[in-house]
Design an enzyme around this catalytic site. Sequence first.
Site, PDB file in Angstrom:
ATOM      1  N   ARG A  55       3.457   2.252  -5.465  1.00  0.00           N
ATOM      2  CA  ARG A  55       2.985   3.225  -4.682  1.00  0.00           C
ATOM      3  C   ARG A  55       3.060   3.176  -3.307  1.00  0.00           C
ATOM      4  O   ARG A  55       3.486   3.791  -2.542  1.00  0.00           O
ATOM      5  CB  ARG A  55       1.657   3.440  -5.228  1.00  0.00           C
ATOM      6  CG  ARG A  55       1.191   5.034  -5.470  1.00  0.00           C
ATOM      7  CD  ARG A  55      -0.085   4.803  -6.457  1.00  0.00           C
ATOM      8  NE  ARG A  55       0.673   3.823  -7.521  1.00  0.00           N
ATOM      9  CZ  ARG A  55       0.664   4.130  -8.634  1.00  0.00           C
ATOM     10  NH1 ARG A  55       0.682   5.384  -9.028  1.00  0.00           N
ATOM     11  NH2 ARG A  55       1.053   3.148  -9.764  1.00  0.00           N
ATOM     12  N   THR A  56       2.343   1.926  -2.810  1.00  0.00           N
ATOM     13  CA  THR A  56       1.982   1.853  -1.595  1.00  0.00           C
ATOM     14  C   THR A  56       3.318   1.645  -0.541  1.00  0.00           C
ATOM     15  O   THR A  56       3.444   2.227   0.459  1.00  0.00           O
ATOM     16  CB  THR A  56       1.102   0.695  -1.033  1.00  0.00           C
ATOM     17  OG1 THR A  56      -0.046   1.016  -1.923  1.00  0.00           O
ATOM     18  CG2 THR A  56       0.566   0.763   0.199  1.00  0.00           C
ATOM     19  N   LYS A  83      11.852 -19.380  -0.186  1.00  0.00           N
ATOM     20  CA  LYS A  83      12.474 -20.880   0.148  1.00  0.00           C
ATOM     21  C   LYS A  83      11.372 -21.733   0.950  1.00  0.00           C
ATOM     22  O   LYS A  83      11.687 -22.600   1.144  1.00  0.00           O
ATOM     23  CB  LYS A  83      13.619 -20.738   0.922  1.00  0.00           C
ATOM     24  CG  LYS A  83      14.785 -20.008   0.269  1.00  0.00           C
ATOM     25  CD  LYS A  83      16.066 -19.836   1.197  1.00  0.00           C
ATOM     26  CE  LYS A  83      17.056 -18.983   1.146  1.00  0.00           C
ATOM     27  NZ  LYS A  83      17.918 -18.639   1.947  1.00  0.00           N
ATOM     28  N   ARG A 105       1.392  -6.147   3.226  1.00  0.00           N
ATOM     29  CA  ARG A 105       0.805  -6.218   2.050  1.00  0.00           C
ATOM     30  C   ARG A 105       0.718  -7.833   1.829  1.00  0.00           C
ATOM     31  O   ARG A 105       1.750  -8.294   1.708  1.00  0.00           O
ATOM     32  CB  ARG A 105       1.158  -5.225   1.059  1.00  0.00           C
ATOM     33  CG  ARG A 105       1.476  -5.836  -0.427  1.00  0.00           C
ATOM     34  CD  ARG A 105      -0.133  -5.598  -1.099  1.00  0.00           C
ATOM     35  NE  ARG A 105      -0.445  -4.021  -0.948  1.00  0.00           N
ATOM     36  CZ  ARG A 105      -0.835  -3.298  -2.165  1.00  0.00           C
ATOM     37  NH1 ARG A 105      -0.184  -3.749  -3.344  1.00  0.00           N
ATOM     38  NH2 ARG A 105      -1.019  -2.289  -2.112  1.00  0.00           N
ATOM     39  N   HIS A 135      -7.981  -2.044   2.272  1.00  0.00           N
ATOM     40  CA  HIS A 135      -6.980  -1.471   2.006  1.00  0.00           C
ATOM     41  C   HIS A 135      -7.122  -0.096   2.588  1.00  0.00           C
ATOM     42  O   HIS A 135      -7.298   0.955   1.969  1.00  0.00           O
ATOM     43  CB  HIS A 135      -6.487  -1.109   0.534  1.00  0.00           C
ATOM     44  CG  HIS A 135      -5.067  -0.649   0.036  1.00  0.00           C
ATOM     45  ND1 HIS A 135      -4.299  -0.116   1.232  1.00  0.00           N
ATOM     46  CD2 HIS A 135      -4.663  -0.474  -1.000  1.00  0.00           C
ATOM     47  CE1 HIS A 135      -3.370   0.326   0.561  1.00  0.00           C
ATOM     48  NE2 HIS A 135      -3.327   0.147  -0.664  1.00  0.00           N
TER      49      HIS A 135
END
Lengths: 316, 174
Positions: A55-56, A83, A105, A135
């Site tokens: 969603r975000t 890596k 995020r 958030h």
Amino acid sequence: MKNQLLSINDLSHSDVLSILSTAAELEKITDGPTKKLPTLRGRTVVNLFFEDSTRTRISFETAAKRLSADVINFSAKGSSVSKGESLKDTAQTLQAMGADAVVIRHGSSGAAQRLADSGWISATVINAGDGTHEHPTQALLDAFTISKRFPDRKGDLTGLKVAIVGDILHSRVARSNVLLLTKLGAHVTLIAPPTLLPVGVESWPVDVTYNMDESLELFDVVMMLRIQLERMTNFFIPSEREYSRRYGLNEDRLRRMKTDAIVMHPGPMNRGLEISASSADSGRSVIVDQVGNGVLTRMAVLYLLLGGVALTEDAK
Amino acid sequence: MSAILESADIVRALKRISHEIIEKNQGLDSVVLLGIPTRGAYLAHRIAAILKELGSDVPVGTLDITMHRDDLRMRPPRPLLPTVMPIGGIEGKDVVLVDDVLFSGRTIRAALDALGELGRPKTVQLAVLVDRGHRELPIRADYVGKNLPTSAKESVKVSLMEIDNIDSVEIVGA
């Protein structure tokens, strides 16, 4: 408004109202045959996602594209992060590529702040969820959704009674919403088992209860939180079934709510755990509206942060 | 600082513009007015009121052009102003854009872009209360309340009763 959006605390009351009214106007002007606006043409927005998200990420991507920005999606899986590349090197790579904004995020609380304060990057940093911290755009879209459902209030949520139910401990959505909704004058009650409440919750400007059934009739908004099974590494709840019985939103509880009360959920939902399928799909549910409003709110945030000359540049 | 236009002059200018709109479009059947906020929107409503006295109801809307400006990067972000579609929309209509002052022409260029996103009018015309010259783009007005020669350093201040508690047009600064 500051040049970053890391926490709801970065926003003054008037900043919040300006974001909400901008989102409302954007809804009107993107309602026509063409949804796209030329406002951020030539700007580059990087979605830097170290954690899974549907969603975000899609919401930020859609918002940036509707404003004609170029969007680069970067997820940790399949990149050099797997890596062992550090956040610093990743940031410097993005800087060299000329990113104007980085939407981050990350699973660690404070990652967005670290990126913004580090000096590794000159782009505007927007927090799209950091660990169990905040958030902010989710809280803004929730406030926008609530304002739309209670239009007579015109963005003033004074006295509105909001319940946030579930896993408060791990929820960055709950933290940002508590900060934002109380800033707008709402009265927030947290409903959760004691094991899912954070240490120090008594200092938050909220009421706390362990019992979902004692005051369900009072709330205008009931916001259900996802049980974050991926963070349930300890024994926070005896069983999913018991949690669902005591804190799940089912038809019975839905019926007892106020007639004009609404049900919210930031998604993704565990249907049958914290919310029953029929509650999620009921007329009270604004869960689908939340998604659409998310795009408008994020467009407003991107426009207000990137649309004009940055205030810090003004000062130079 | 002296008033170039006073209340009675503004009324007269808007009445003349209203008659010219009727004349040019041979009636008002497909005419809609779109004001550019803030003051253009009030002027559009005033012209609609005059046209109503003359016997025709003309749909009025407002069009915010902020998202289409070409100087966004030169100033702090501005709040968006309301966009209201006129009843019946703009598709196939004769749209008259209404603004207070015509200067560089950049606002009108942005308005044409914004309009293109709402639909495809048959014609687009432009009505302004004051044309102060100094165009930077090939744009002209169809209806002008007052041609006002100015120096580029001066600015033209339009005040309207609806928000400024007075009707006047002044030249400020030198």
